[in-house]
Design an enzyme around this catalytic site. Structure first.
Site, PDB file in Angstrom:
ATOM      1  N   GLY A   1       0.905  -0.883   0.161  1.00  0.00           N
ATOM      2  CA  GLY A   1      -0.044  -0.264   0.295  1.00  0.00           C
ATOM      3  C   GLY A   1       1.306   1.731  -0.061  1.00  0.00           C
ATOM      4  O   GLY A   1       2.163   0.838   0.400  1.00  0.00           O
TER       5      GLY A   1
ATOM      6  N   CYS B   1       5.301  -6.180   1.586  1.00  0.00           N
ATOM      7  CA  CYS B   1       5.478  -5.009   1.253  1.00  0.00           C
ATOM      8  C   CYS B   1       5.352  -3.397   2.877  1.00  0.00           C
ATOM      9  O   CYS B   1       5.433  -3.845   3.361  1.00  0.00           O
ATOM     10  CB  CYS B   1       5.398  -4.175  -0.132  1.00  0.00           C
ATOM     11  N   TYR B   2       3.798  -2.458   2.843  1.00  0.00           N
ATOM     12  CA  TYR B   2       3.507  -2.251   3.813  1.00  0.00           C
ATOM     13  C   TYR B   2       3.688  -3.527   4.411  1.00  0.00           C
ATOM     14  O   TYR B   2       2.851  -3.337   5.853  1.00  0.00           O
ATOM     15  CB  TYR B   2       2.336  -1.109   2.844  1.00  0.00           C
TER      16      TYR B   2
ATOM     17  N   HIS C   1       8.000  -7.627  -3.896  1.00  0.00           N
ATOM     18  CA  HIS C   1       6.789  -7.915  -4.627  1.00  0.00           C
ATOM     19  C   HIS C   1       6.665  -9.228  -5.277  1.00  0.00           C
ATOM     20  O   HIS C   1       6.794  -9.471  -6.071  1.00  0.00           O
ATOM     21  CB  HIS C   1       5.657  -6.897  -5.430  1.00  0.00           C
TER      22      HIS C   1
ATOM     23  N   GLU D   1       3.876 -10.593  -6.230  1.00  0.00           N
ATOM     24  CA  GLU D   1       2.935 -11.003  -6.877  1.00  0.00           C
ATOM     25  C   GLU D   1       3.152 -10.622  -8.790  1.00  0.00           C
ATOM     26  O   GLU D   1       2.725 -11.346  -9.418  1.00  0.00           O
ATOM     27  CB  GLU D   1       1.932 -10.561  -6.181  1.00  0.00           C
TER      28      GLU D   1
ATOM     29  N   ASP E   1     -18.742 -13.516 -20.970  1.00  0.00           N
ATOM     30  CA  ASP E   1     -19.082 -13.432 -19.515  1.00  0.00           C
ATOM     31  C   ASP E   1     -20.797 -13.946 -18.938  1.00  0.00           C
ATOM     32  O   ASP E   1     -20.803 -15.523 -18.731  1.00  0.00           O
ATOM     33  CB  ASP E   1     -19.188 -12.081 -18.496  1.00  0.00           C
TER      34      ASP E   1
ATOM     35  N   LYS F   1     -11.130 -13.159 -15.206  1.00  0.00           N
ATOM     36  CA  LYS F   1     -11.695 -13.734 -16.540  1.00  0.00           C
ATOM     37  C   LYS F   1     -11.234 -14.786 -17.031  1.00  0.00           C
ATOM     38  O   LYS F   1     -11.376 -15.229 -17.798  1.00  0.00           O
ATOM     39  CB  LYS F   1     -10.893 -12.342 -17.945  1.00  0.00           C
TER      40      LYS F   1
END
Length: 522
Positions: A61, A88-89, A178, A180, A236, A378
């Site tokens: 963040g 991180c944060y 990070h 991710e 979708d 998605k």
């Protein structure tokens, strides 16, 4: 109503502190075969009670723990006895809340960095070994100054002496980088180690399992009621319709509303394809005059979306009355739609865009929403579509937004501008298919810009529209990079559009990349 707790016994809760990468954390957990959900830190206390996760991840963040009033995780997290991973944060607040100290640092790290593994730990199992050095992606100004009691260092970098720390006994870990993002090559494996090896999740959340769970959930919600489904022609709504039909059969009626903002011949193609592939009742409504009339003169994209959404509701109500009424309205809302339609942190992250009816229907409607895909990204929807046996013609279609060409026509909408855009867009997609590039591109479209330029065509001067072309690559629709065409392709497309579409005298290509968030042109 069946809850996520009942359907997904192994689950991870991600507490969001406003990072632009929070949704990527969820993607990596899902890729590891484990169900997860994101919750803003303000409502995490209640979520911990109802969700009962096997592990918790704190996102990054933009705040600093050195600032008064900066976000914190609920103390309840540390009473659950489950593993915690701070990123991180998230590492900073994990440190401070457990009695350690963090401070602002003159040695900030943004971008690629190298960490040295100091000692082995369960987070690194089979991935990193003591003494090795590995590339990671940093984005921090603060750093840990003193670790909480019981913690030890597992990896360090030049700017972060506590780049990875943890308390193996309590199963608490913090990463300054990070994991991710794709720029941390082994990051997905580290997250997988956390959810499997440390949290003990089985990793058996698959589309086959989701299909069975969703069918049971739809039957429980709908009972003997009737459902109308807003079919747009995209993947979708098609997947949602087929899934709901599997659950309740002829209690479902699909309504395809042609709002006059479709691509060239797309309305006829959608109706023909759907009726030819599925034995599901389909009502085709041509409401183009009403939609285009209501949009004329509107230039704000959110105003356009809200106008279209309100008209859709009107049409659905009218058509539901014609078939004897309905108790539920189904739509293909996805998890990114839910996330993008709200401000999760009330400050650092803001509403990206509105989505039709996310959060509920107008009070006057005597219907409830059925949104069987609202937990999925998605790419997961496409996987579910294959599981359900949808033809490639549906699965591989580029995403097409509910507002259609309305948001690809910035500024005021007129019928002439829409016709110009349709013709140019059709040429663009035809050339993409001719070049064999359609499946390599996640989404491609043309945009008619709200500016005109002076040009020379033949022996005369023109004052006509500028057309922008966009093409992006993506996996989950959360991040995107522009597609790297060769110049000969772009030249061929531009030449055809200028020669064949009256009203366009200049074509440009948009090379904007997008971080997590919407990749539609707004």
């Amino acid at each position: 109503m069946t809850s996520a707790k009942d359907l997904h016994p192994d689950r991870i809760l991600i507490i969001d502190f406003g990072s632009q990468f929070t949704q990527l954390i969820a993607r990596r957990v899902r890729e590891a075969g484990v169900y997860c959900e994101i919750v803003p830190f303000q409502s995490a206390d209640a979520a911990l009670e109802t969700f009962q996760p096997k592990g918790v991840i704190f996102s990054g963040g933009p705040a600093s723990t050195t600032e008064a009033g900066s976000p914190r995780a609920p103390d309840k997290v540390f009473d659950l006895g489950v593993p915690v991973l701070g990123i991180c944060y998230g590492q900073m607040t994990l440190c401070v809340q457990l009695g350690g100290e963090a401070q602002g640092s003159d040695h900030r790290e943004f971008g690629r960095a190298t960490v040295e593994v100091v000692r082995d730990c369960p987070l690194f199992a089979g991935v990193w070994t003591a003494g090795e050095r590995h590339d990671v992606w940093m984005s921090h100004g603060d750093r840990v100054d003193r670790m909480p009691d019981g913690f030890e260092v597992f990896a360090r970098s030049d700017g972060a002496p506590f780049a990875v720390f943890g308390d193996a006994a309590r199963r608490y870990y913090g990463l300054m980088f990070h994991p991710e993002v794709v720029h941390t090559p082994d990051g997905a494996k580290l997250i997988s180690n956390f959810v499997h090896g440390i949290c003990g999740c089985a990793g058996d959340w698959t589309m086959a399992a989701f299909r069975a769970e969703a069918v049971a959930r739809i039957r429980e919600q709908v009972g003997a009621g009737r459902v109308v489904c807003g079919l747009s022609g995209g993947v979708d709504s098609a997947v949602a319709a087929v899934l709901i039909h599997e659950a309740i059969g002829d209690q479902l009626t699909c309504i395809f509303v042609d709002h006059g903002l479709m691509r060239l011949n797309e309305a006829d193609e959608v109706v023909s394809l759907f009726r030819g592939s599925f034995n599901i009742p389909l009502v085709h409504v041509d409401a183009s005059e009403a939609f285009i009339g209501a949009l004329e003169g509107k230039d704000d994209p959110e105003d356009k979306r809200k106008t279209i959404g309100a008209l859709f509701i009107d049409v659905f109500e009218q058509e539901a009355d014609k078939i004897g009424g309905a108790d539920f309205l189904a739509q293909g809302t996805l998890y990114p739609d839910v996330i993008e339609s709200v401000s999760f942190t009330g400050g650092p992250s803001v509403t990206i865009k509105s989505h039709h009816n996310v959060g509920g229907l107008p009070e006057r409607m005597n219907m409830q929403l059925v949104e069987p895909l609202r937990e999925l990204f998605k790419d997961e929807v496409r996987a579910l579509g294959r599981e359900l046996g949808l033809p490639d013609a549906f699965i591989a279609r580029h995403p097409f937004p509910g507002p259609g060409l309305a948001i690809r026509c910035p500024g005021g909408i007129t019928r002439d501008k829409l016709d110009t855009l349709r013709k140019a867009d059709a040429i663009y997609l035809e050339e993409i298919r001719n070049a064999g590039l359609y499946d390599a591109i996640w989404q491609a479209f043309a945009v008619i810009l709200p500016v005109q330029t002076v040009g020379v065509m033949g022996d005369g001067r023109t004052y006509e529209h500028v057309l922008a072309l966009r093409a992006v690559t993506s996996v989950d629709g959360m991040t995107a990079d522009f597609y790297h065409y060769d110049m000969s392709f772009l030249g061929r497309v531009a030449t055809r559009i200028i020669n064949e579409v009256k009203g366009v005298n200049r074509v440009v290509y948009d090379v904007t990349s997008k971080p997590p968030g919407t990749i539609e042109w707004e």
